[in-house]
Design an enzyme around this catalytic site. Structure first.
Site, PDB file in Angstrom:
ATOM      1  CG  HIS A 148      -1.931   1.011   1.334  1.00 20.73           C
ATOM      2  ND1 HIS A 148      -1.660   2.327   1.652  1.00 20.73           N
ATOM      3  CD2 HIS A 148      -3.279   0.945   1.150  1.00 20.73           C
ATOM      4  CE1 HIS A 148      -2.791   3.017   1.670  1.00 20.73           C
ATOM      5  NE2 HIS A 148      -3.790   2.203   1.363  1.00 20.73           N
TER       6      HIS A 148
ATOM      7  CG  ASP B 196       0.262  -2.302   6.210  1.00 23.22           C
ATOM      8  OD1 ASP B 196      -0.654  -2.483   7.030  1.00 23.22           O
ATOM      9  OD2 ASP B 196       0.083  -1.741   5.119  1.00 23.22           O
TER      10      ASP B 196
ATOM     11  CD  GLN C 102      -6.719  -4.737   4.091  1.00 25.07           C
ATOM     12  OE1 GLN C 102      -7.648  -5.516   4.269  1.00 25.07           O
ATOM     13  NE2 GLN C 102      -6.912  -3.453   3.831  1.00 25.07           N
TER      14      GLN C 102
ATOM     15  CE  LYS D  45      -7.469  -0.461   5.958  1.00 22.41           C
ATOM     16  NZ  LYS D  45      -8.444  -0.046   4.932  1.00 22.41           N
TER      17      LYS D  45
ATOM     18  CB  CYS E 282      -3.611   3.191  -1.743  1.00 26.12           C
ATOM     19  SG  CYS E 282      -4.803   4.517  -1.459  1.00 26.12           S
TER      20      CYS E 282
END
Length: 415
Positions: A132, A209, A212, A235, A373
């Site tokens: 991302h 990251d 997700q 999220k 993104c």
């Protein structure tokens, strides 16, 4: 993920679960909503909505700046979010959890407080092609200021990270390595534990990251072996404007503040300022208190379902959706990773992604279109944009059927 076999997991009562999410019952353009944009933001259960509402109705005050009852209650709610997140990701200490507005702020905090003071000309930061923008642009900005460079490890045609290439690129000039745990475009699950092991062997800190990942799988930062782990609250069923950065205490103690202001100090004089210890050193100003009041409820909801059941439900739904999409003429699906979460990016020959998404919306179907993104990933596949259907445990096979029917209708108009 060490999940139980699907046969050993009790099934979700999906209708009961869906009743907990008010927005799922609404209509869009006169059609029942099919919400397949969960990688963008998840819907919120009643327990989260009520926690935020209750804060404003009963406890609204600023944190850490008042000794009156409301101030103490607000502070308790805010700090309860830190406790909940620390437990959720198995952080060794709550004091290693910095509350932020989300993964973007968390990564920028590492970029400016950790990387910027250390980097010099000739140094490098390693990331990957599937990241991302939030795990690319901050590194480019600090690299421009220091003379460092940003390198990207490649992926293969299946959308999987080429692990041996990533490891080869962990050369001595690399001062920080980065990787997404789960791709927001492809759903690919990256081998974070193996990457962390190779980074440790070379003395290179690793940032992950986790935006997700945390909605779909249990995360144990100690078991993963990384140095930094960033998450986003909205999220994972939580309110927008919430998130966290977990970092090893040794890094936090050496990092200067990123923002300056109230609450992050011990003493301010014009001769100089003494900063607070982590985590408050990095939490200047008034935070999203009401948002963080909803985080323990969001985590509690996920844990109440259990990640074994959640995983089994989502993987069954993903397989069903992939099989159904394969029957659509002109379908091109991006990413065929062996281990993936329920995110599907696709295009239909002869139809532009944005046109498809607009017409699907008129059928009540919410999917994402665009570059997500992730411009470098789009360039890798040679397309300007894709459609993305991202599923969650509260979605159903009946919704997948409705999605396929909607695609057939829209396709006739565009192809």
């Amino acid at each position: 993920m060490n999940a139980k076999p699907a046969s050993a997991v009790s099934p979700l009562d999906i209708e009961r679960v869906r009743a907990d999410f008010p927005l799922l019952s609404r209509t869009v353009h006169g059609k029942p909503l099919i919400y397949f944009d969960n990688a963008n933001t998840a819907q919120k259960p009643v327990s989260v909505i009520e926690a935020v509402d209750r804060h404003y109705r009963e406890h609204n005050a600023n944190v850490a700046r008042a000794v009156h009852q409301l101030g103490e209650e607000a502070t308790s709610a805010y700090e309860s979010a830190r406790d909940a997140i620390a437990r959720f990701i198995h952080a060794p200490s709550r004091d290693e959890v910095i509350l932020t507005s989300g993964t973007t702020q968390s990564i920028n905090l590492v970029a400016y407080s950790y990387a910027l003071p250390k980097l010099k000309a000739g140094d490098a930061i390693l990331t990957t092609v599937m990241e991302h923008h939030a795990n690319i642009v901050p590194w480019q900005l600090v690299a421009e200021r220091t003379g460092a460079t940003v390198k990207a490890a490649p992926i293969d045609a299946n959308g999987e990270l080429i692990l041996e290439k990533y490891v080869e690129m962990l050369t001595p000039e690399v001062k920080l390595a980065c990787v997404t745990h789960v791709s927001n475009v492809l759903g690919t699950v990256n081998p974070v534990r193996e990457i962390a092991r190779e980074c440790r062997r070379r003395g290179i800190p690793l940032l992950v990251d986790g935006s997700q990942a945390v909605p779909h799988r249990p995360v144990d930062v100690q078991a993963l072996g990384c140095d930094f782990y960033a998450i986003t609250g909205h999220k994972m069923l939580g309110p927008t404007g919430t998130g966290a950065l977990w970092a090893k205490r040794e890094h936090l103690m050496a990092m200067p503040p990123f923002f300056g202001g109230g609450e992050m100090i011990r003493e301010v004089r014009f001769e100089g300022t003494v900063f607070a210890d982590p985590p408050h050193r990095f939490e200047a100003g008034t935070p999203n208190i009401a948002g963080f009041a909803g985080i323990p409820a969001a985590i509690g909801y996920l844990e109440g379902i259990g990640f074994d059941r959640l995983h089994a439900t989502e993987q069954d739904l993903l397989a069903y959706a992939l099989d159904a999409l394969e029957t659509v003429p002109g379908m091109r699906i991006f990413g065929r990773a062996k281990e993936r979460e329920p995110v599907i990016s696709f295009l239909i020959e002869g139809a532009h992604a944005n046109d498809m998404a607009t017409l699907l919306d008129l059928q009540g179907v919410a999917v994402r279109s665009g570059h997500h993104c992730a411009h470098p990933l789009m360039h890798f596949f040679g397309v300007p944009a894709t459609l993305r259907a991202s599923l969650a445990f509260y979605n159903t096979k009946a919704e997948v059927d409705g999605f396929i029917e909607a695609i057939a209708k829209v396709r006739k108009l565009l192809v």
